[in-house]
Design a protein around this motif. Structure first.
Motif, mmCIF file in Angstrom:
data_model
loop_
_atom_site.group_PDB
_atom_site.id
_atom_site.type_symbol
_atom_site.label_atom_id
_atom_site.label_comp_id
_atom_site.label_asym_id
_atom_site.label_seq_id
_atom_site.Cartn_x
_atom_site.Cartn_y
_atom_site.Cartn_z
ATOM 1 N N HIS A 182 0.819 -1.224 0.000
ATOM 2 C CA HIS A 182 0.000 0.000 0.000
ATOM 3 C C HIS A 182 0.850 1.270 0.000
ATOM 4 O O HIS A 182 0.317 2.370 -0.178
ATOM 5 C CB HIS A 182 -0.912 -0.034 1.233
ATOM 6 N N GLY A 183 2.141 1.149 0.203
ATOM 7 C CA GLY A 183 2.992 2.326 0.232
ATOM 8 C C GLY A 183 2.841 3.106 1.527
ATOM 9 O O GLY A 183 2.701 2.535 2.606
ATOM 10 N N ARG A 221 -3.726 6.232 0.570
ATOM 11 C CA ARG A 221 -2.320 6.188 0.157
ATOM 12 C C ARG A 221 -1.915 7.521 -0.453
ATOM 13 O O ARG A 221 -2.650 8.100 -1.241
ATOM 14 C CB ARG A 221 -2.084 5.075 -0.863
ATOM 15 N N SER A 224 3.840 5.850 -3.248
ATOM 16 C CA SER A 224 4.301 4.473 -3.393
ATOM 17 C C SER A 224 5.730 4.382 -2.874
ATOM 18 O O SER A 224 6.422 5.395 -2.728
ATOM 19 C CB SER A 224 4.254 4.051 -4.858
#
Length: 255
Positions: A182-183, A221, A224
């Motif tokens: 999911h970063g 999010r 990344s």
């Protein structure tokens, strides 16, 4: 036991117990922790569980709770002090421009900025701006926007627009969660928009996050792992998590 059967059993057990660790699931089903992590990722994609640091909880019971600045400032204090100190080694040369994100660890980092190192500092965090306002070596710029009471940071269209016009050498960024899938993530969409703009405005992205944030996913999010250069964390980071981050191209500094 086939993978599908194991995953179904895991989901049912997590639902019954409320929370289970990776190690406990590894022992119960006699598989490696790496296999458990893959199973939990698959279950999360199906919406059956939510991964949290070191394990999983039922998806239906995980509320999005955003703690206030004072509460966060009092959590994991020794680790945050070490992280902030280690991050000083990543300061760009004198005369450079840095972006400082809101957060308890970035606030500590701001308090440690050397008095003999001239910098242009841009921030949307009111506590950081107040701390640096009297520092002669800092040319301080406070970004515009609506100040959220929870984080005491400016957010909104004006904040994002100001960031889009800027170019900084380094951003020192906070986050609520860090995972390879999911970063970097945070609970609030407005905070996420500002953090995303900060990432895009900087040549180098340095994330300051204690180990409790690694393996945690928040709903929104904002970056990344491909956009992250360095993660400064503490020695409590799980070895498997650290290796996953390194494999994803992130330099990990453990303080």
């Amino acid at each position: 036991m086939y993978a599908e059967e194991r995953q179904q059993a895991m989901a049912q057990l997590v639902a019954e117990r409320g929370r289970l660790s990776v190690n406990a699931l590894s022992e119960r089903y006699d598989v490696t922790t790496e296999t458990v992590r893959r199973d939990l990722s698959a279950l999360e994609r199906m919406g059956l569980v939510r991964r949290v640091h070191g394990g999983a909880v039922p998806a239906s019971t995980l509320a999005v709770i955003e703690s206030g600045l004072l509460e966060r400032d009092q959590a994991n204090t020794p680790q945050k002090e070490r992280i902030a100190k280690a991050a000083l080694d990543l300061l760009p040369p004198a005369g450079s421009t840095v972006l400082l994100d809101a957060g308890s660890t970035t606030n500590r980092f701001a308090s440690m900025l050397p008095r003999d190192h001239r910098l242009v500092v841009l921030t949307h965090a009111v506590p950081i701006a107040a701390r640096l306002a009297s520092h002669a070596q800092v040319e301080l710029h406070l970004l515009p926007g609506r100040v959220r009471s929870t984080t005491q940071a400016a957010v909104g269209a004006d904040t994002v627009a100001a960031l889009e016009r800027l170019r900084a050498d380094v951003v020192f960024l906070g986050t609520n969660g860090v995972t390879t899938e999911h970063g970097l993530s945070t609970p609030d969409p407005d905070e996420a928009a500002v953090k995303r703009a900060m990432v895009h405005s900087a040549r180098q992205v340095v994330v300051l996050a204690d180990a409790s944030k690694v393996g945690v996913e928040s709903p929104v999010r904002f970056a990344s792992l491909a956009e992250v250069d360095v993660l400064v964390t503490d020695t409590g980071i799980d070895a498997d998590d650290e290796q996953e981050l390194v494999d994803a191209g992130v330099e990990v500094v453990s303080a």
